[in-house]
Design a protein around this motif. Structure first.
Motif, PDB file in Angstrom:
ATOM      1  N   PRO A  35      -1.813  21.626  30.710  1.00  0.00           N
ATOM      2  CA  PRO A  35      -1.323  21.544  29.330  1.00  0.00           C
ATOM      3  C   PRO A  35      -2.436  20.996  28.421  1.00  0.00           C
ATOM      4  CG  PRO A  35      -0.366  19.786  30.663  1.00  0.00           C
ATOM      5  CD  PRO A  35      -1.179  20.635  31.597  1.00  0.00           C
ATOM      6  N   VAL A  36      -2.514  21.492  27.198  1.00  0.00           N
ATOM      7  CA  VAL A  36      -3.575  21.035  26.292  1.00  0.00           C
ATOM      8  C   VAL A  36      -3.226  19.672  25.685  1.00  0.00           C
ATOM      9  CG1 VAL A  36      -4.551  23.265  25.690  1.00  0.00           C
ATOM     10  CG2 VAL A  36      -2.554  22.432  24.437  1.00  0.00           C
ATOM     11  N   HIS A  37      -4.263  18.969  25.288  1.00  0.00           N
ATOM     12  CA  HIS A  37      -4.085  17.680  24.610  1.00  0.00           C
ATOM     13  C   HIS A  37      -4.074  17.920  23.108  1.00  0.00           C
ATOM     14  CE1 HIS A  37      -4.614  14.625  27.879  1.00  0.00           C
ATOM     15  NE2 HIS A  37      -4.790  15.787  28.514  1.00  0.00           N
ATOM     16  N   SER A  79       2.877  20.039  24.316  1.00  0.00           N
ATOM     17  CA  SER A  79       2.328  21.149  25.114  1.00  0.00           C
ATOM     18  C   SER A  79       3.020  21.246  26.472  1.00  0.00           C
ATOM     19  CB  SER A  79       0.819  20.987  25.293  1.00  0.00           C
ATOM     20  OG  SER A  79       0.520  19.746  25.887  1.00  0.00           O
ATOM     21  N   GLU A  80       3.416  20.104  27.041  1.00  0.00           N
ATOM     22  CA  GLU A  80       4.031  20.145  28.368  1.00  0.00           C
ATOM     23  C   GLU A  80       5.417  20.793  28.334  1.00  0.00           C
ATOM     24  OE1 GLU A  80       2.264  16.929  30.904  1.00  0.00           O
ATOM     25  OE2 GLU A  80       4.371  16.828  31.524  1.00  0.00           O
ATOM     26  N   PRO A  81       6.354  20.255  27.535  1.00  0.00           N
ATOM     27  CA  PRO A  81       7.680  20.902  27.536  1.00  0.00           C
ATOM     28  C   PRO A  81       7.652  22.329  27.000  1.00  0.00           C
ATOM     29  CG  PRO A  81       7.571  19.204  25.827  1.00  0.00           C
ATOM     30  CD  PRO A  81       6.336  19.058  26.685  1.00  0.00           C
ATOM     31  N   MET A  82       6.711  22.645  26.123  1.00  0.00           N
ATOM     32  CA  MET A  82       6.703  23.979  25.520  1.00  0.00           C
ATOM     33  C   MET A  82       5.757  24.949  26.223  1.00  0.00           C
ATOM     34  SD  MET A  82       7.121  23.144  21.460  1.00  0.00           S
ATOM     35  CE  MET A  82       7.356  24.873  21.056  1.00  0.00           C
ATOM     36  N   GLY A  83       5.096  24.482  27.282  1.00  0.00           N
ATOM     37  CA  GLY A  83       4.253  25.385  28.069  1.00  0.00           C
ATOM     38  C   GLY A  83       3.020  25.877  27.343  1.00  0.00           C
ATOM     39  N   GLY A 109       0.817  -1.212   0.000  1.00  0.00           N
ATOM     40  CA  GLY A 109       0.000   0.000   0.000  1.00  0.00           C
ATOM     41  C   GLY A 109       0.850   1.262   0.000  1.00  0.00           C
ATOM     42  N   ILE A 110       0.238   2.347  -0.481  1.00  0.00           N
ATOM     43  CA  ILE A 110       0.872   3.669  -0.489  1.00  0.00           C
ATOM     44  C   ILE A 110       0.252   4.474   0.648  1.00  0.00           C
ATOM     45  CG2 ILE A 110       1.227   5.796  -1.809  1.00  0.00           C
ATOM     46  CD1 ILE A 110       0.591   4.047  -4.351  1.00  0.00           C
ATOM     47  N   GLU A 111       1.103   4.997   1.522  1.00  0.00           N
ATOM     48  CA  GLU A 111       0.589   5.770   2.660  1.00  0.00           C
ATOM     49  C   GLU A 111       0.285   7.199   2.203  1.00  0.00           C
ATOM     50  OE1 GLU A 111       3.411   6.256   5.940  1.00  0.00           O
ATOM     51  OE2 GLU A 111       2.343   8.142   6.303  1.00  0.00           O
ATOM     52  N   VAL A 112      -0.999   7.541   2.178  1.00  0.00           N
ATOM     53  CA  VAL A 112      -1.380   8.880   1.708  1.00  0.00           C
ATOM     54  C   VAL A 112      -1.777   9.808   2.846  1.00  0.00           C
ATOM     55  CG1 VAL A 112      -2.010   8.183  -0.642  1.00  0.00           C
ATOM     56  CG2 VAL A 112      -3.729   8.064   1.190  1.00  0.00           C
ATOM     57  N   GLY A 113      -1.726   9.305   4.087  1.00  0.00           N
ATOM     58  CA  GLY A 113      -2.030  10.182   5.212  1.00  0.00           C
ATOM     59  C   GLY A 113      -1.775   9.461   6.514  1.00  0.00           C
ATOM     60  N   GLN A 114      -1.648  10.234   7.585  1.00  0.00           N
ATOM     61  CA  GLN A 114      -1.499   9.626   8.903  1.00  0.00           C
ATOM     62  C   GLN A 114      -2.017  10.587   9.955  1.00  0.00           C
ATOM     63  OE1 GLN A 114       2.347   7.887   9.726  1.00  0.00           O
ATOM     64  NE2 GLN A 114       1.657   6.943  11.622  1.00  0.00           N
ATOM     65  N   ILE A 115      -2.725  10.035  10.956  1.00  0.00           N
ATOM     66  CA  ILE A 115      -3.236  10.862  12.054  1.00  0.00           C
ATOM     67  C   ILE A 115      -2.649  10.359  13.373  1.00  0.00           C
ATOM     68  CG2 ILE A 115      -5.346  11.574  10.866  1.00  0.00           C
ATOM     69  CD1 ILE A 115      -6.862   9.342  12.246  1.00  0.00           C
ATOM     70  N   PHE A 116      -2.412  11.300  14.289  1.00  0.00           N
ATOM     71  CA  PHE A 116      -1.770  10.973  15.566  1.00  0.00           C
ATOM     72  C   PHE A 116      -2.500  11.649  16.725  1.00  0.00           C
ATOM     73  CE2 PHE A 116       1.448  11.269  12.279  1.00  0.00           C
ATOM     74  CZ  PHE A 116       2.354  10.245  12.530  1.00  0.00           C
ATOM     75  N   TYR A 117      -2.603  10.952  17.838  1.00  0.00           N
ATOM     76  CA  TYR A 117      -2.967  11.591  19.102  1.00  0.00           C
ATOM     77  C   TYR A 117      -1.754  11.425  20.006  1.00  0.00           C
ATOM     78  CZ  TYR A 117      -4.564  12.041  23.868  1.00  0.00           C
ATOM     79  OH  TYR A 117      -4.651  12.415  25.184  1.00  0.00           O
ATOM     80  N   PHE A 118      -1.198  12.533  20.505  1.00  0.00           N
ATOM     81  CA  PHE A 118      -0.019  12.392  21.367  1.00  0.00           C
ATOM     82  C   PHE A 118      -0.143  13.147  22.677  1.00  0.00           C
ATOM     83  CE2 PHE A 118       1.158  15.036  17.593  1.00  0.00           C
ATOM     84  CZ  PHE A 118       1.005  16.283  18.191  1.00  0.00           C
ATOM     85  N   GLY A 119      -1.382  13.521  23.045  1.00  0.00           N
ATOM     86  CA  GLY A 119      -1.589  14.096  24.376  1.00  0.00           C
ATOM     87  C   GLY A 119      -0.779  15.353  24.610  1.00  0.00           C
ATOM     88  N   THR A 120       0.068  15.338  25.663  1.00  0.00           N
ATOM     89  CA  THR A 120       0.781  16.555  26.065  1.00  0.00           C
ATOM     90  C   THR A 120       2.272  16.497  25.699  1.00  0.00           C
ATOM     91  OG1 THR A 120       1.126  15.610  28.254  1.00  0.00           O
ATOM     92  CG2 THR A 120      -0.857  16.940  27.961  1.00  0.00           C
ATOM     93  N   LYS A 121       2.611  15.649  24.752  1.00  0.00           N
ATOM     94  CA  LYS A 121       4.028  15.481  24.376  1.00  0.00           C
ATOM     95  C   LYS A 121       4.711  16.806  24.013  1.00  0.00           C
ATOM     96  CE  LYS A 121       6.830  13.527  20.678  1.00  0.00           C
ATOM     97  NZ  LYS A 121       8.064  12.931  20.934  1.00  0.00           N
TER      98      LYS A 121
END
Ligand code: P5A
Length: 444
Positions: free
Chosen positions: A311-313, A295-299, A281-293
């Protein structure tokens, strides 16, 4: 557009460097020109398709409530030092130093920059939910750029970023993206299957890739063939309705479909054997949920209704806009050339004048051309002084879904011929009827 006034540098020879059909056809049809490994100019025909794909992506993102903006391609390295990814990203990142000796980079993605925009302007939970996106060029210094626009170094991506108060709200944003992507790909005539995947350098736990099945695809995929039957179709979606959006996602993700990174052989074995498929298959898109990865270090925080600062999700969601051209061609071509789906075709119809210079055929072609334009259609009129065979070959190569053939013999009966590129079937009809039929096909 009249072909004699256009810029369509088609190639007669098959370029030796192109290994897969979409790359060959894009070069032969004069759509792209390679300027350096994995870096392309978009010639007029290719550029037109690229803009149409962008337009569909914009429409579907905005239908889902996502807001467009535009971030730059060059980014300061300091933002990436805050998230810790400046060192992690490695050789794929193109690093640049400006005249003041400041470290810059050509963005491979924009999580850090969008988080910076968010933290500078948003302070309250009342401003959530928020999803911002842009369509912008990216650079990844891939070890092996190949297959033309499929794996480029410079490539066009739609990347969107959601900001939500909690995990639940962020998962709704994730689901909203999944559904809007399904509609986006269907409008392009593609079947793209969401598959559970691995998050790689973007990070996070939840991620799906969207794959278009094609033997030339770079990913190995495992799925229950029942998943290929699913269609979103034209059902009404209320993107604010969490339950409805979640149930559409459940429909598409409850059938087994995984990339090799997450493949579970034991689970796969439980599918009836005749439905168990291993393909590419050809990957034509990808979606991610990464919580506070990020937002936390960057405030990137908001104040909640109880006065607490949290921190926002977040999640990020990408569509390979330039890669899609290759994927569509891989999925839709024959040995004569490209077959564009109506949704993305560079021109709606080609007009072939079989006797250029003959007063009757010239006048009929002009009448068709004007009639089509008046209905909001975009015809390409082959007005070159060429043989019929050469004109047909060009039209077949560039893949317009419909062709009108205009010659003295048909015109003697007041008729022209309308031919489908996909089926090869032709039908004779009057000039006005032909315009009406095409307007109907394109919903004008
Ligand atoms: C999601 C958006 C991300 O970068 N950050 C922002 C997340 N995801 S991704 O999967 O790495 O890329 C998103 C899509 O971009 C396409 N793509 C490419 N297209 C052409 N050439 C490349 N070298 C290339 N790399 C990624 C893919 O379609 C991918 O799904």
């Amino acid at each position: 557009m009249r072909l004699t006034r256009y810029f369509l540098p088609v190639l007669k020879e098959t370029p030796a460097e192109a290994q897969i059909v979409s790359h060959r056809l894009m070069l032969r049809a004069g759509m792209i020109r390679q300027q350096a490994a994995g870096i392309y100019s978009w010639l007029p025909l290719g550029y037109k398709v690229l803009r149409r794909i962008e337009q569909i992506v914009h429409e579907e993102q905005q239908r889902a409530g996502h807001i467009p903006l535009l971030m730059p391609t060059l980014q300061p390295a300091d933002l990436w030092r805050e998230s810790g990814r400046y060192d992690d990203y490695g050789e794929e990142m193109l690093r640049i130093r400006d005249r003041h000796d400041r470290d810059m980079l050509y963005g491979p993605t924009n999580e850090e920059m969008i988080t910076d925009i968010f933290r500078s302007h948003v302070t309250s939970y009342k401003e959530l939910p928020l999803t911002l996106y842009h369509i912008q060029w990216k650079f990844r210094d891939e070890v092996r750029p190949r297959f033309g626009v499929m794996r480029g170094r410079e490539f066009l991506m739609k990347d969107g970023y959601n900001f939500d108060l909690d995990r639940e709200a962020a998962l709704h944003a994730y689901n909203r993206h999944m559904v809007s992507y399904l509609r986006t790909y269907e409008r392009m005539g593609l079947t793209a299957i969401p598959m559970r995947a691995d998050s790689g350098p973007i990070g996070g736990d939840d991620t799906h890739e969207f794959l278009v099945l094609a033997s030339t695809g770079e990913s190995e995929v495992f799925f229950d063939s029942a998943v290929t039957e699913l269609r979103l179709g034209d059902r009404e979606i209320d993107y604010d309705d969490r339950e409805q959006v979640a149930s559409v996602c459940a429909e598409f993700t409850s059938v087994y479909a995984r990339t090799d990174e997450t493949h579970d052989a034991a689970l796969f074995e439980t599918i009836p054997e005749e439905r168990r498929k291993v393909a590419r298959g050809i990957e034509v898109g990808q979606i991610f949920y990464f919580g506070t990865k990020y937002s936390e270090p960057m405030g990137a925080t908001v104040v909640t209704d109880t006065g607490e600062r949290v921190p926002v999700h977040m999640g990020s969601h990408g569509i390979g806009v330039s890669r899609l051209l290759g994927a569509i061609i891989e999925a839709s071509h024959d040995d004569k050339g490209i077959i564009w789906p109506e949704g993305v075709t560079p021109f709606d119809v080609g007009i072939c004048n079989l006797k250029q210079g003959d007063a009757g055929t010239d006048a009929a072609c002009d009448q068709l051309y004007a009639g089509l334009k008046a209905r909001g259609l975009d015809p390409l009129y082959d007005d070159r002084d060429e043989r019929a065979g050469a004109k047909f070959a060009t039209m077949d190569l560039i893949g317009l879904p419909w062709r009108l053939t205009v010659g003295p013999r048909g015109l003697a009966q007041g008729k022209v011929e309308l031919t489908s590129r996909r089926t090869g079937e032709s039908e004779e009809m009057g000039l006005e009827a032909a315009v009406d039929r095409l307007a109907q096909i394109y919903g004008r």
